[in-house]
Write an enzyme that holds these catalytic residues in place. Sequence first.
Site, PDB file in Angstrom:
ATOM      1  N   ASP B  44       0.841  -1.202   0.000  1.00 28.67           N
ATOM      2  CA  ASP B  44       0.000   0.000   0.000  1.00 28.67           C
ATOM      3  C   ASP B  44       0.880   1.259   0.000  1.00 28.67           C
ATOM      4  OD1 ASP B  44      -2.088   1.726   0.154  1.00 28.67           O
ATOM      5  OD2 ASP B  44      -2.943   0.909   1.998  1.00 28.67           O
ATOM      6  N   ASP B  45       0.806   2.017  -1.070  1.00 30.41           N
ATOM      7  CA  ASP B  45       1.572   3.269  -1.197  1.00 30.41           C
ATOM      8  C   ASP B  45       3.079   3.045  -1.346  1.00 30.41           C
ATOM      9  OD1 ASP B  45      -0.841   4.543  -0.920  1.00 30.41           O
ATOM     10  OD2 ASP B  45      -0.350   5.612   0.928  1.00 30.41           O
ATOM     11  N   CYS B  84      -6.134   4.411  -3.658  1.00 32.40           N
ATOM     12  CA  CYS B  84      -6.396   3.074  -3.134  1.00 32.40           C
ATOM     13  C   CYS B  84      -7.653   2.358  -3.650  1.00 32.40           C
ATOM     14  CB  CYS B  84      -6.451   3.195  -1.622  1.00 32.40           C
ATOM     15  SG  CYS B  84      -6.651   1.629  -0.840  1.00 32.40           S
ATOM     16  N   ARG B  88      -7.658  -0.889  -6.254  1.00 31.64           N
ATOM     17  CA  ARG B  88      -8.003  -2.247  -5.808  1.00 31.64           C
ATOM     18  C   ARG B  88      -9.175  -2.814  -6.620  1.00 31.64           C
ATOM     19  NH1 ARG B  88      -5.246  -2.786  -0.556  1.00 31.64           N
ATOM     20  NH2 ARG B  88      -3.803  -1.063  -0.862  1.00 31.64           N
ATOM     21  N   LYS B 141      -5.813  -5.362   3.787  1.00 34.13           N
ATOM     22  CA  LYS B 141      -6.670  -4.209   3.497  1.00 34.13           C
ATOM     23  C   LYS B 141      -7.669  -4.559   2.399  1.00 34.13           C
ATOM     24  CE  LYS B 141      -6.225   0.601   1.994  1.00 34.13           C
ATOM     25  NZ  LYS B 141      -5.284   1.743   1.978  1.00 34.13           N
ATOM     26  N   HIS B 143     -10.962  -2.238   1.470  1.00 34.65           N
ATOM     27  CA  HIS B 143     -11.217  -0.893   0.932  1.00 34.65           C
ATOM     28  C   HIS B 143     -12.114  -0.856  -0.305  1.00 34.65           C
ATOM     29  CE1 HIS B 143      -9.377   3.395   1.225  1.00 34.65           C
ATOM     30  NE2 HIS B 143     -10.639   3.307   1.574  1.00 34.65           N
ATOM     31  N   SER B 166      -8.301   1.869   5.018  1.00 34.08           N
ATOM     32  CA  SER B 166      -6.939   2.346   5.284  1.00 34.08           C
ATOM     33  C   SER B 166      -6.652   2.402   6.785  1.00 34.08           C
ATOM     34  CB  SER B 166      -6.734   3.739   4.688  1.00 34.08           C
ATOM     35  OG  SER B 166      -6.825   3.682   3.291  1.00 34.08           O
ATOM     36  N   HIS B 239       1.528   2.316   3.936  1.00 30.25           N
ATOM     37  CA  HIS B 239       0.639   3.480   4.072  1.00 30.25           C
ATOM     38  C   HIS B 239       0.864   4.076   5.463  1.00 30.25           C
ATOM     39  CE1 HIS B 239      -3.137   5.696   4.399  1.00 30.25           C
ATOM     40  NE2 HIS B 239      -3.451   5.408   3.151  1.00 30.25           N
ATOM     41  N   ASP B 291      -0.391  -0.730  -4.785  1.00 33.08           N
ATOM     42  CA  ASP B 291      -1.647  -0.157  -5.290  1.00 33.08           C
ATOM     43  C   ASP B 291      -1.502   1.194  -5.966  1.00 33.08           C
ATOM     44  OD1 ASP B 291      -1.114   1.254  -2.950  1.00 33.08           O
ATOM     45  OD2 ASP B 291      -3.230   1.425  -2.393  1.00 33.08           O
ATOM     46  N   ASN B 292      -0.481   1.955  -5.584  1.00 29.90           N
ATOM     47  CA  ASN B 292      -0.241   3.260  -6.218  1.00 29.90           C
ATOM     48  C   ASN B 292       1.089   3.790  -5.734  1.00 29.90           C
ATOM     49  OD1 ASN B 292      -2.885   4.029  -4.082  1.00 29.90           O
ATOM     50  ND2 ASN B 292      -0.838   4.789  -3.618  1.00 29.90           N
ATOM     51  N   LYS B 312       1.707   9.321  -5.570  1.00 30.24           N
ATOM     52  CA  LYS B 312       0.310   8.999  -5.300  1.00 30.24           C
ATOM     53  C   LYS B 312      -0.635  10.155  -5.619  1.00 30.24           C
ATOM     54  CE  LYS B 312      -2.691   7.721  -1.387  1.00 30.24           C
ATOM     55  NZ  LYS B 312      -2.742   7.094  -0.047  1.00 30.24           N
TER      56      LYS B 312
END
Lengths: 470, 470
Positions: B44-45, B84, B88, B141, B143, B166, B239, B291-292, B312
């Site tokens: 994540d991130d 996010c 996803r 996660k 989301h 998150s 994240h 994810d990003n 991001k």
Amino acid sequence: MRFFTNKFLLYFLTLFAVLPSFLSTCYGQSQAKNPPNFVIIFADDLGYGDLGIYGHPTIKTPNLDKMAMEGQKWTNFYVGASVCTPSRAALLTGRLPVRSGMCSDKNRVLFPNSLHGLPESEVTLAEQLKKADYATAAIGKWHLGDKPQYLPTNNGFDYYFGIPYSNDMDKITDKKYWDFADDIQASYFNVPLMRNTEIVERPAEQHSITKRYTEEAISFIKKHKDRPFFVYLAHNLPHIPLFASKDFEGKSKRGLYGDVVAEIDHGVGQIIAELKADGLDKNTIVVFTSDNGPWLSYKTHGGSAGLLRAGKGTTWEGGMREPCIFWSPDKIKPAIVEDLGTTMDLFTTFSNMAGVPVPKDRVIDGQDLSGTLFYQEQSPRKAVFYYRGTTLYAMRLGDYKAHFITEGAYGMFGRKEMHDLPLLFNVDQDPSEQYDIGEDHPEIIRQINAAIKLHRSKLVKGKDQLADRE
Amino acid sequence: MRFFTNKFLLYFLTLFAVLPSFLSTCYGQSQAKNPPNFVIIFADDLGYGDLGIYGHPTIKTPNLDKMAMEGQKWTNFYVGASVCTPSRAALLTGRLPVRSGMCSDKNRVLFPNSLHGLPESEVTLAEQLKKADYATAAIGKWHLGDKPQYLPTNNGFDYYFGIPYSNDMDKITDKKYWDFADDIQASYFNVPLMRNTEIVERPAEQHSITKRYTEEAISFIKKHKDRPFFVYLAHNLPHIPLFASKDFEGKSKRGLYGDVVAEIDHGVGQIIAELKADGLDKNTIVVFTSDNGPWLSYKTHGGSAGLLRAGKGTTWEGGMREPCIFWSPDKIKPAIVEDLGTTMDLFTTFSNMAGVPVPKDRVIDGQDLSGTLFYQEQSPRKAVFYYRGTTLYAMRLGDYKAHFITEGAYGMFGRKEMHDLPLLFNVDQDPSEQYDIGEDHPEIIRQINAAIKLHRSKLVKGKDQLADRE
């Protein structure tokens, strides 16, 4: 955040004061029994981010990637200056160029009409290794003086083959570089190719130059496989103007710059194959690095510093931190090394490995990295000095780097700024030098100032060798 | 510079028009005989530059580095959105979020008080694989909606363990995020940890969360080793707020962010060790991606996009290009792959490998990468669409990317700009998107415009699922 304790500081300061003599006492009292061969492959203007294993998405370097996985990939490895001539002087003498006079506030580098070069009083790594009867060759770019007395064969090298300065010199067109990177012709440059002290080709045919340098290195290795040898293979590329041979031109998605780096990488693979074929891999140390960061003003004809800030000509990380890979399958323990190292350390490390004492009559900046290379011990190096010309712009001590002066490359990308309160970065946590923490950490700035004071107390600036031109 | 011929363009356009139905004809008519297991590890991130093998100097990721050397390291791999929730949704449905309504111009992502989530009409990769009798688990996660009907167990997953959104949500402090990244406490957040549809811990103990996710994944694999399985392991970290367990905290030179990534990497190594121990490595495909891009406004608590521009929230490369490693020692040919791929392609590729036809009643954006993975064929993917919210900001076609709109992350780092003449970059030659060549290449812009016209002609925007909140 980690801080230096006073005790830690004292340790550093002591280290600075005693290190040179300490090292020459520890090592090098007698010649080594089976001294290793050394091959230094030195690229020109290749940036921190320009190899696959250092993160470039479209430059393919399978041989260097493999070398890094089998050997040590250093991620905090520095050069002695952010431009060519002083950086090369630092590598070959183990000394900051400000001591040898090989940097200047008048000319950034040596030019074909420069009157001087590396002073005779300087001791090169080749001269060191000659004391242990190494066969020595310089192949490629020299750039430490092209008058006869300054050539490699007068600096400890038995053999020289190469262009004695940058491949964009002797320009015979009035076009400005910045205008014609996309339409550059070999015929615009009248650079000489030399064998020993003779010019054998002019202009040098540059499409084949990388290939020929590799072949010369291999030929020298083959001829001298029965005795210790030192090959200093300093490619002229990927400095602009870029040239690749037919086998590589037009192949890389990164364009011509990627073609050129791929051809250098291919040559690295050929050299390693030759070492293996002759059973020399077990006792040869191969190092790959570059002289300074990417020349960003040439856009896609220049390289990339990856996540590091700025490039060639600056004292930001992008100007002076380089990829560095050490390879020697039986000797060097595979690792990613985050400790500090510099090209100057090659002088001291290799001298010691060959059993040749480093000179005791002068300050040698090089430190011995063999503990890290062979036993994964901590690197002895805790500091890096970032000079621009003869002026100290910044210093790194441990994780922290303080900038006292910042300036863009050659007047581009930002004017000169003096910082009364230095900019301070934790470059391990913030490698892109984005988040100044100077105000929060006066104690670190004090430590860096103390280290600089000690450094300056022992500094004798050499006479400027770059200033005088015909 | 390479150009697209008209013939080439026609080829692309045809490809866009017929691909979905073509793929479902070719593959997936019957279930595969010995379908492979799938493990998707989704960070994540995490930015493009945050792994050792993607060039970070002080983040140590030995397990991912090894996975990349043994498998395929993709260097032009994209996500479906730069934040996010839509990213996803793209991965799990194989569709651009603009089709499913999982992106919005009102809210960037889903929040704990959002009313909706992934529409029931969407088909997830887990639902696909259930048709071939896979055991399926979502760990980490989610989301995509935290109301009961939107949870993983209602979306094709037999099992769920994780935080449903998150890890910085349910904030119970009035401090602003930007103020307290350096002094963040787990107790500031009241995020729930769920098992299937029940909350089992609140607030979730986040120091141990990465470790527990890894353990849950391993436990699920062990329990289901005799049948095909799919584990979607979506870590909540790196994240912000960042948390590491005692074994990792304070260990990385990169600081807490590096500790967190090192712990994720360690988990990857444990999962691979488990697969090997149970002889599952020969028939399991492991993918690692994120994810990003990195959340740059959090300074050293955010990651790095390496040499890519921005992070991001943006449609610059740093926002949407991610590390991606495919590993399956007996199946996947080791390579560095410069071709294009996206997370949406996992839907199509894995459905086909399992012998499950992709849905024919809707547009599926995923393409089948198995030819590249297994035979090093060219990737079928030639295009990437960069949406921000429901608006197309940019498109990549082959080597070229045109920006029609540019904007900084969440109003930071640059305001929204419309480009009548789009910015055009050759992102293979200029991955940092520095040198606009739009004026020189109207023919490429025409091709991209034609491809966008075709894309829009088939686009039905889904009803905004992110807009409504309690």
